[in-house]
Design an enzyme around this catalytic site. Structure first.
Site, PDB file in Angstrom:
ATOM      1  N   THR A 269       0.817  -1.221   0.000  1.00 11.09           N
ATOM      2  CA  THR A 269       0.000   0.000   0.000  1.00 11.09           C
ATOM      3  C   THR A 269       0.847   1.264   0.000  1.00 11.09           C
ATOM      4  OG1 THR A 269      -1.859  -1.091   1.055  1.00 11.09           O
ATOM      5  CG2 THR A 269      -1.697   1.274   1.386  1.00 11.09           C
TER       6      THR A 269
ATOM      7  N   SER B 114       1.516  -7.693  -0.687  1.00 11.38           N
ATOM      8  CA  SER B 114       2.241  -8.646   0.163  1.00 11.38           C
ATOM      9  C   SER B 114       1.518  -9.974   0.328  1.00 11.38           C
ATOM     10  CB  SER B 114       2.568  -8.037   1.521  1.00 11.38           C
ATOM     11  OG  SER B 114       1.419  -7.888   2.307  1.00 11.38           O
TER      12      SER B 114
ATOM     13  N   THR C 290       1.274  -4.380   4.363  1.00  2.00           N
ATOM     14  CA  THR C 290       1.052  -4.727   5.765  1.00  2.00           C
ATOM     15  C   THR C 290       0.373  -6.086   5.915  1.00  2.00           C
ATOM     16  OG1 THR C 290      -1.027  -3.507   5.730  1.00  2.00           O
ATOM     17  CG2 THR C 290       0.927  -2.337   6.522  1.00  2.00           C
ATOM     18  N   ASP C 291      -0.213  -6.602   4.818  1.00  2.00           N
ATOM     19  CA  ASP C 291      -0.994  -7.841   4.942  1.00  2.00           C
ATOM     20  C   ASP C 291      -0.173  -9.005   5.494  1.00  2.00           C
ATOM     21  OD1 ASP C 291      -3.068  -6.398   3.913  1.00  2.00           O
ATOM     22  OD2 ASP C 291      -3.206  -7.479   2.020  1.00  2.00           O
TER      23      ASP C 291
HETATM   24  N1  ASP Z   1      -3.206  -3.687   2.389  1.00  4.12           N
HETATM   25  C1  ASP Z   1      -1.929  -4.060   2.046  1.00  4.12           C
HETATM   26  C2  ASP Z   1      -0.859  -3.063   2.536  1.00  4.12           C
HETATM   27  O1  ASP Z   1      -1.002  -2.598   3.562  1.00  4.12           O
HETATM   28  C3  ASP Z   1      -1.660  -4.501   0.705  1.00  4.12           C
HETATM   29  C4  ASP Z   1      -0.438  -5.355   0.799  1.00  4.12           C
HETATM   30  O2  ASP Z   1      -0.216  -5.979   1.832  1.00  4.12           O
HETATM   31  O3  ASP Z   1       0.333  -5.347  -0.149  1.00  4.12           O
HETATM   32  O4  ASP Z   1       0.123  -2.778   1.914  1.00  4.12           O
END
Ligand code: ASP
Length: 327
Positions: free
Chosen positions: A15, A59, A91-92
């Site tokens: 993100t 991720s 963050t995933d």
């Molecule tokens: N929602 C996710 C992020 O925080 C997307 C990911 O993990 O790539 O980046």
């Protein structure tokens, strides 16, 4: 001459780097390592940065090969003399990458992970600030020797404890039962506590597939039988409560134990699994008597990562049991 701290920066997407092409189809990883470093707002050149694009992924699509790449590139940066490695990722799956480094990183050079909950197109985007704080943490001499860290929302978390606990809030990361180890205030990190870490286990060259089974009320043993016949090298059970499964699942689990390591965690996500309290069929006493290995305080994701690292090193049953009994 006084030199500036040298930061090795590895960008991988997520993100923090995700913008929209304006076609209404949603944001996707696109900003580069160089663009992200510029966004962190260090106009005073107080850090020297080697920025590298290690991946450009959401991720959820990280693999163990991605972790091997990050491990290799982070170590190469240490060989080049960096004072810290900073990694941005989605963050995933951040908690899994961070825990992988917590298990394997054997250098005093800090590795600091961060990401963003709001993408750069959103009002109040948090990525630039998180990256700034992660660099400030990495570049501060007080961070050396503390093991891998996660910096989000100006809180510093130990990589061995942190977990993503919210789908969208900027304070999505928590360290259950312990809290953050420090925080960043007025551009300076300060620490409250020193995270406990097990001795590092650098990864080996083998690969492993590990299934995770989560207990749910009234489930049959179908999934477990499928795992028993599948291409797996290990199983992590996220059992009920203190570490329990339904009594009718015990034969399937016993069969799996004869073929691969089976690790017992709790689906509660907090506290140690029990070892010596309940005696019914499917209890922790019953399961451990059949060869299941209790994972202590590790949650299912952490136990899976530790088992993967152990199997990558070719660890045998005694080494695996020993590693999970470390308190
Ligand atoms: N929602 C996710 C992020 O925080 C997307 C990911 O993990 O790539 O980046």
């Amino acid at each position: 001459m006084h030199r500036h701290p040298l930061i090795g920066y590895l960008a991988t997407g997520g993100t923090i780097s995700s913008t929209s092409a304006g076609t209404g189809t949603g944001v996707v990883p696109s900003l580069t390592a160089a663009q992200l470093i510029d966004s962190a707002g260090f106009d005073d050149n107080r850090f020297d940065v080697i920025a590298e694009q290690a991946a450009q992924l959401p991720s959820a699509s990280f693999t163990f090969d991605t972790l091997r790449t990050l491990d290799r590139r982070a170590r190469a940066m240490v060989d080049r003399g960096v004072d810290a490695v900073v990694v941005t990722q989605g963050t995933d799956s951040l908690e899994e990458t961070a825990f992988f480094f917590d298990l394997t990183w054997d250098s005093p050079v800090p590795v600091v992970f961060t990401g963003a909950m709001r993408n750069p197109d959103e009002t109040g985007a948090d990525g630039a600030r998180n990256l700034r704080s992660a660099i400030l943490v990495g570049g501060d001499p007080s961070s050396a020797g503390r093991g891998p860290l996660v910096v989000v929302n100006d809180r510093i978390h130990a990589a061995g404890l942190v977990r993503k606990a919210h789908t969208s809030a900027v304070d999505a990361f928590v360290s259950d039962g312990a809290g953050p180890v420090g925080e960043v205030v007025e551009d300076r990190p300060s620490y409250y506590s020193v995270p406990a870490r097990r001795p590092a286990l650098p990864i080996g060259g083998q690969d492993a597939r590990i299934a995770v089974y989560r207990s749910t009320l009234g489930d049959s043993d179908d999934i477990l039988r499928h795992i028993a016949d599948g291409p797996y090298d290990g199983l992590v059970v996220e059992g009920f409560g203190g570490g329990h499964v339904a009594e009718w699942q015990v034969p399937a689990i016993t069969g799996i134990c004869s073929r691969m390591p089976v690790i017992l965690t709790s689906r509660t996500g907090g506290g140690r699994v029990l070892e010596s309290t309940y005696g019914f069929a499917g209890s922790e006493i019953d399961l451990t008597a059949r060869g299941v290995i209790p994972a202590g305080h590790l949650n299912g994701l952490q136990a899976r990562m530790l088992l993967w690292v152990l199997l990558s090193r070719g660890a045998g049953p005694d080494d695996i049991r020993g590693a999970f009994s470390t308190r």
